[in-house]
Design an enzyme around this catalytic site. Structure first.
Site, PDB file in Angstrom:
ATOM      1  N   SER A   4       0.861  -1.183   0.000  1.00 54.19           N
ATOM      2  CA  SER A   4       0.000   0.000   0.000  1.00 54.19           C
ATOM      3  C   SER A   4       0.896   1.232   0.000  1.00 54.19           C
ATOM      4  O   SER A   4       1.683   1.408  -0.927  1.00 54.19           O
ATOM      5  CB  SER A   4      -0.946  -0.043   1.210  1.00 54.19           C
ATOM      6  OG  SER A   4      -1.867   1.016   1.167  1.00 54.19           O
ATOM      7  N   HIS A  47      -2.910  -1.121  -3.114  1.00 52.46           N
ATOM      8  CA  HIS A  47      -4.032  -0.216  -2.842  1.00 52.46           C
ATOM      9  C   HIS A  47      -3.877   1.041  -3.689  1.00 52.46           C
ATOM     10  O   HIS A  47      -2.764   1.550  -3.852  1.00 52.46           O
ATOM     11  CB  HIS A  47      -4.043   0.203  -1.366  1.00 52.46           C
ATOM     12  CG  HIS A  47      -4.391  -0.901  -0.441  1.00 52.46           C
ATOM     13  ND1 HIS A  47      -4.189  -0.819   0.907  1.00 52.46           N
ATOM     14  CD2 HIS A  47      -4.935  -2.128  -0.653  1.00 52.46           C
ATOM     15  CE1 HIS A  47      -4.599  -1.925   1.495  1.00 52.46           C
ATOM     16  NE2 HIS A  47      -5.043  -2.742   0.558  1.00 52.46           N
ATOM     17  N   ASP A 102      -4.732  -4.615   5.984  1.00 54.90           N
ATOM     18  CA  ASP A 102      -5.090  -5.512   4.886  1.00 54.90           C
ATOM     19  C   ASP A 102      -3.833  -6.294   4.489  1.00 54.90           C
ATOM     20  O   ASP A 102      -2.741  -5.744   4.410  1.00 54.90           O
ATOM     21  CB  ASP A 102      -5.612  -4.701   3.695  1.00 54.90           C
ATOM     22  CG  ASP A 102      -6.028  -5.585   2.521  1.00 54.90           C
ATOM     23  OD1 ASP A 102      -6.441  -6.732   2.763  1.00 54.90           O
ATOM     24  OD2 ASP A 102      -5.929  -5.112   1.373  1.00 54.90           O
TER      25      ASP A 102
END
Length: 191
Positions: free
Chosen positions: A15, A42, A135
Site C-alpha cells: 500500500s 491499494h 489488509d
C-alpha cells in the site's frame, strides 16, 4: 528456506510506499521467471491504474493488468486492476469482482492472498510490503496455514510499517527481510 522447494506462484501485497518498494524488488525478476507474480496495490478509488504501464517499461519480464478469466501463467507479472477485487480460482485463472470494500480497499490484498492460498497451497510464496493498513495480514496468515512460504518486509525499513507490523502480530512469517533480500529471493524462485 527455499532449498528444494518448488513454487507455482507468488503474490505480493503493498500500500503506502508500494511503488518505490516494488521498483526495488521487481527488477530482480529474470525474463523467464518460472512462476506468475501477482501484485495487489491499494490505490485511490475512481482512478485507473497505471502500474502495469509503469513497470512494463522497467522490467525484463512481461507485465500486464490482470483480466477476468485470464490464465495465471508463468513468465509474467500481473497487477490487480483499479476498483476490483482480484482472486485466483482453483483452475489457475483470475476472477474480478466489485464486492464491497475490504478494510477501505478494492482491490484488497487479503482477497488475492486467501484465494491464492486455496489454489496453490504450499506451492505459493506470499510477500507483504510497506503499507498503512492491516489488509494483507489475514491473507498472509492464510498462506502460512496452507503451507506456503510467507515473507514480510522488515517494518523498520518500510516506508509505512503498519501493514508488515500487522502481519507480524497475527502470525510469525517464515522470513522478515529488507527489500534487497526480497529481490534476491524472487530471483531464486523455482517451479
Amino acid at each position: 528456506m527455499l532449498q528444494g522447494r518448488q513454487f507455482e506462484a507468488a503474490v505480493i501485497g503493498a500500500s503506502a510506499g508500494a511503488v518505490s518498494a516494488l521498483l526495488e524488488i521487481l527488477p530482480g525478476l529474470p525474463p523467464d521467471v518460472p512462476v506468475p507474480v501477482v501484485v495487489v496495490v491499494h490505490m485511490l478509488r475512481g482512478r485507473s491504474s497505471q502500474l502495469a504501464d509503469l513497470f512494463a517499461s522497467r522490467l525484463d519480464v512481461r507485465v500486464v493488468e490482470a483480466e477476468d478469466k485470464q490464465d495465471v501463467a508463468p513468465g509474467a507479472v500481473y497487477f490487480a486492476p483499479a476498483d476490483y477485487h482480484l482472486s485466483v480460482e482453483n483452475d489457475a485463472t483470475f476472477s474480478l469482482s466489485n464486492e464491497p470494500l475490504h478494510i477501505f480497499s478494492r482491490p484488497a490484498i487479503d482477497f488475492a492472498m486467501q484465494s491464492a492460498a486455496d489454489a496453490y497451497g504450499p506451492a505459493l510464496v506470499g510477500i507483504l510490503l510497506t503499507g498503512a493498513s492491516h489488509d494483507g495480514a489475514e491473507g498472509l496468515a492464510a498462506i502460512g496455514a496452507a503451507g506456503g512460504l510467507t515473507v514480510v518486509q522488515d517494518p523498520q525499513q518500510a516506508q509505512s510499517p503498519v501493514m508488515p507490523g500487522a502481519a507480524l502480530k497475527l502470525r510469525q512469517p517464515d522470513l522478515i527481510l529488507p527489500l534487497k533480500d526480497i529481490r534476491a529471493l524472487l530471483a531464486m524462485l523455482k517451479s
